[in-house]
Design a protein around this motif. Sequence first.
Motif, PDB file in Angstrom:
ATOM      1  N   LEU A 133       0.837  -1.201   0.000  1.00  0.00           N
ATOM      2  CA  LEU A 133       0.000   0.000   0.000  1.00  0.00           C
ATOM      3  C   LEU A 133       0.876   1.255   0.000  1.00  0.00           C
ATOM      4  N   THR A 134       1.684   1.401  -1.000  1.00  0.00           N
ATOM      5  CA  THR A 134       2.689   2.469  -1.013  1.00  0.00           C
ATOM      6  C   THR A 134       2.106   3.853  -1.286  1.00  0.00           C
ATOM      7  N   LYS A 135       0.810   3.939  -1.644  1.00  0.00           N
ATOM      8  CA  LYS A 135       0.166   5.229  -1.866  1.00  0.00           C
ATOM      9  C   LYS A 135      -0.770   5.625  -0.722  1.00  0.00           C
ATOM     10  N   LEU A 136      -0.809   4.813   0.298  1.00  0.00           N
ATOM     11  CA  LEU A 136      -1.722   5.061   1.410  1.00  0.00           C
ATOM     12  C   LEU A 136      -1.359   6.361   2.129  1.00  0.00           C
ATOM     13  N   THR A 137      -2.374   7.207   2.354  1.00  0.00           N
ATOM     14  CA  THR A 137      -2.160   8.455   3.091  1.00  0.00           C
ATOM     15  C   THR A 137      -2.885   8.461   4.434  1.00  0.00           C
ATOM     16  N   LYS A 138      -3.910   7.624   4.600  1.00  0.00           N
ATOM     17  CA  LYS A 138      -4.679   7.605   5.843  1.00  0.00           C
ATOM     18  C   LYS A 138      -4.941   6.169   6.263  1.00  0.00           C
ATOM     19  N   LEU A 139      -4.586   5.836   7.514  1.00  0.00           N
ATOM     20  CA  LEU A 139      -4.781   4.492   8.044  1.00  0.00           C
ATOM     21  C   LEU A 139      -5.389   4.591   9.433  1.00  0.00           C
ATOM     22  N   LEU A 140      -6.592   4.023   9.580  1.00  0.00           N
ATOM     23  CA  LEU A 140      -7.304   4.045  10.852  1.00  0.00           C
ATOM     24  C   LEU A 140      -7.353   2.636  11.443  1.00  0.00           C
ATOM     25  N   LEU A 141      -6.765   2.488  12.622  1.00  0.00           N
ATOM     26  CA  LEU A 141      -6.736   1.202  13.324  1.00  0.00           C
ATOM     27  C   LEU A 141      -7.232   1.335  14.760  1.00  0.00           C
ATOM     28  N   LEU A 160       2.182   7.990   3.954  1.00  0.00           N
ATOM     29  CA  LEU A 160       1.178   8.090   5.011  1.00  0.00           C
ATOM     30  C   LEU A 160       1.264   9.437   5.729  1.00  0.00           C
ATOM     31  N   ALA A 161       0.104  10.095   5.868  1.00  0.00           N
ATOM     32  CA  ALA A 161       0.042  11.386   6.565  1.00  0.00           C
ATOM     33  C   ALA A 161      -0.686  11.286   7.900  1.00  0.00           C
ATOM     34  N   TYR A 162      -1.608  10.337   8.024  1.00  0.00           N
ATOM     35  CA  TYR A 162      -2.419  10.232   9.240  1.00  0.00           C
ATOM     36  C   TYR A 162      -2.492   8.770   9.694  1.00  0.00           C
ATOM     37  N   LEU A 163      -2.137   8.532  10.955  1.00  0.00           N
ATOM     38  CA  LEU A 163      -2.162   7.188  11.530  1.00  0.00           C
ATOM     39  C   LEU A 163      -2.804   7.249  12.907  1.00  0.00           C
ATOM     40  N   ASN A 164      -3.896   6.512  13.077  1.00  0.00           N
ATOM     41  CA  ASN A 164      -4.607   6.508  14.352  1.00  0.00           C
ATOM     42  C   ASN A 164      -4.621   5.096  14.933  1.00  0.00           C
ATOM     43  N   LEU A 165      -3.982   4.955  16.091  1.00  0.00           N
ATOM     44  CA  LEU A 165      -3.881   3.672  16.805  1.00  0.00           C
ATOM     45  C   LEU A 165      -4.498   3.760  18.203  1.00  0.00           C
ATOM     46  N   GLN A 166      -5.309   4.745  18.450  1.00  0.00           N
ATOM     47  CA  GLN A 166      -5.833   4.930  19.802  1.00  0.00           C
ATOM     48  C   GLN A 166      -6.783   3.811  20.211  1.00  0.00           C
ATOM     49  N   GLN A 167      -6.934   3.646  21.518  1.00  0.00           N
ATOM     50  CA  GLN A 167      -7.838   2.670  22.113  1.00  0.00           C
ATOM     51  C   GLN A 167      -7.572   1.249  21.619  1.00  0.00           C
ATOM     52  N   ASN A 175      11.119  -1.030  17.985  1.00  0.00           N
ATOM     53  CA  ASN A 175      12.143  -0.028  17.695  1.00  0.00           C
ATOM     54  C   ASN A 175      12.000   0.475  16.255  1.00  0.00           C
ATOM     55  N   ARG A 176      12.113   1.773  16.086  1.00  0.00           N
ATOM     56  CA  ARG A 176      12.103   2.414  14.769  1.00  0.00           C
ATOM     57  C   ARG A 176      10.819   2.139  13.985  1.00  0.00           C
ATOM     58  N   VAL A 177       9.718   1.899  14.681  1.00  0.00           N
ATOM     59  CA  VAL A 177       8.479   1.506  14.012  1.00  0.00           C
ATOM     60  C   VAL A 177       7.946   2.596  13.077  1.00  0.00           C
ATOM     61  N   PHE A 178       8.274   3.870  13.363  1.00  0.00           N
ATOM     62  CA  PHE A 178       7.765   4.970  12.546  1.00  0.00           C
ATOM     63  C   PHE A 178       8.829   5.589  11.642  1.00  0.00           C
ATOM     64  N   ASP A 179       9.985   5.002  11.554  1.00  0.00           N
ATOM     65  CA  ASP A 179      11.115   5.629  10.868  1.00  0.00           C
ATOM     66  C   ASP A 179      10.856   5.953   9.390  1.00  0.00           C
ATOM     67  N   LYS A 180      10.057   5.141   8.719  1.00  0.00           N
ATOM     68  CA  LYS A 180       9.826   5.340   7.281  1.00  0.00           C
ATOM     69  C   LYS A 180       8.670   6.298   6.996  1.00  0.00           C
ATOM     70  N   LEU A 181       7.979   6.731   8.039  1.00  0.00           N
ATOM     71  CA  LEU A 181       6.791   7.569   7.858  1.00  0.00           C
ATOM     72  C   LEU A 181       7.182   9.043   7.832  1.00  0.00           C
ATOM     73  N   THR A 182       8.004   9.413   6.902  1.00  0.00           N
ATOM     74  CA  THR A 182       8.578  10.755   6.881  1.00  0.00           C
ATOM     75  C   THR A 182       7.582  11.831   6.446  1.00  0.00           C
ATOM     76  N   LYS A 183       6.404  11.434   5.954  1.00  0.00           N
ATOM     77  CA  LYS A 183       5.374  12.406   5.577  1.00  0.00           C
ATOM     78  C   LYS A 183       4.227  12.453   6.590  1.00  0.00           C
ATOM     79  N   LEU A 184       4.384  11.740   7.690  1.00  0.00           N
ATOM     80  CA  LEU A 184       3.334  11.697   8.698  1.00  0.00           C
ATOM     81  C   LEU A 184       3.164  13.069   9.352  1.00  0.00           C
ATOM     82  N   THR A 185       1.920  13.545   9.416  1.00  0.00           N
ATOM     83  CA  THR A 185       1.627  14.813  10.080  1.00  0.00           C
ATOM     84  C   THR A 185       0.818  14.624  11.364  1.00  0.00           C
ATOM     85  N   ALA A 186       0.124  13.498  11.504  1.00  0.00           N
ATOM     86  CA  ALA A 186      -0.674  13.252  12.709  1.00  0.00           C
ATOM     87  C   ALA A 186      -0.532  11.797  13.139  1.00  0.00           C
ATOM     88  N   LEU A 187      -0.218  11.604  14.434  1.00  0.00           N
ATOM     89  CA  LEU A 187      -0.055  10.280  15.016  1.00  0.00           C
ATOM     90  C   LEU A 187      -0.812  10.244  16.335  1.00  0.00           C
TER      91      LEU A 187
END
Length: 239
Positions: A133-141, A160-167, A175-187
């Motif tokens: 999913l290399t074009k994914l910009t929003k992931l809700l989990l 990916l710009a938005y990643l929601n893992l709440q609740q 370790n380094r789980v978010f290292d490749k998410l260089t375009k992420l604006t909201a976590l």
Amino acid sequence: MYFRYILLLNFEVTKLTILDLDQNQLKSLPSGVFDKLTQLTHLELDQNQLKSLPRGVFDKLTQLTRLDLEQNQLKSLPRGVFDKLTQLTHLELDNNQLKSLPSGVFDKLTQLTHLELDNNQLKSLPRGVFDKLTKLTKLLLFRNKLQSLPSGVFDELTQLAYLNLQQNKLQSLPNRVFDKLTKLTALVLRNNQLKSLPSGVFDKLTRLTHLNLRTNQLKSLPVPSLVKICTSSIALIKS
């Protein structure tokens, strides 16, 4: 008017591009029900009572860009159910009862930009489940039962710009789980059970503007990571 079953086993409106069946009482889909709708781009099936999907039910919908299955009663997905939907950009599976995902279930969805899996009962994610999913910009989990994340689970999501893992029930992060998410604006990581954060966990998130860690069990913070965030004029918020 409520539909309890789809009686039109063979839709003859072959030029149809949008089909909205949401907010009915559909309990099942007949095999082949959409086979003649080869021009369909949007299919709305949300807010029904679907408990399962027939194998191959979407195979003829090769032009589909949006598929909404939210708020049904799906407990599992057939292997390969989305394999022919190579033009799909939006997939909504939230508010179901999914306990697991088949390995490779999203592998053919290379155009997908939005994926919603929130409000299910997922306890784990298959290794490599998002790798294609290399074009994914929003992931809700959010609002699942995730206890851990596979190492490298987000490594291919470079857009990916938005990643929601709440609740969820996350007690730690790889370790380094978010290292490749260089375009992420909201976590969003609020309402988990995080007791600590790996060193450098946010170091690569130079575009981050919203970071929510509210309601965890943190007793300390990875100072170098937070310093980098602050020096990039990033706001750590509580809402």
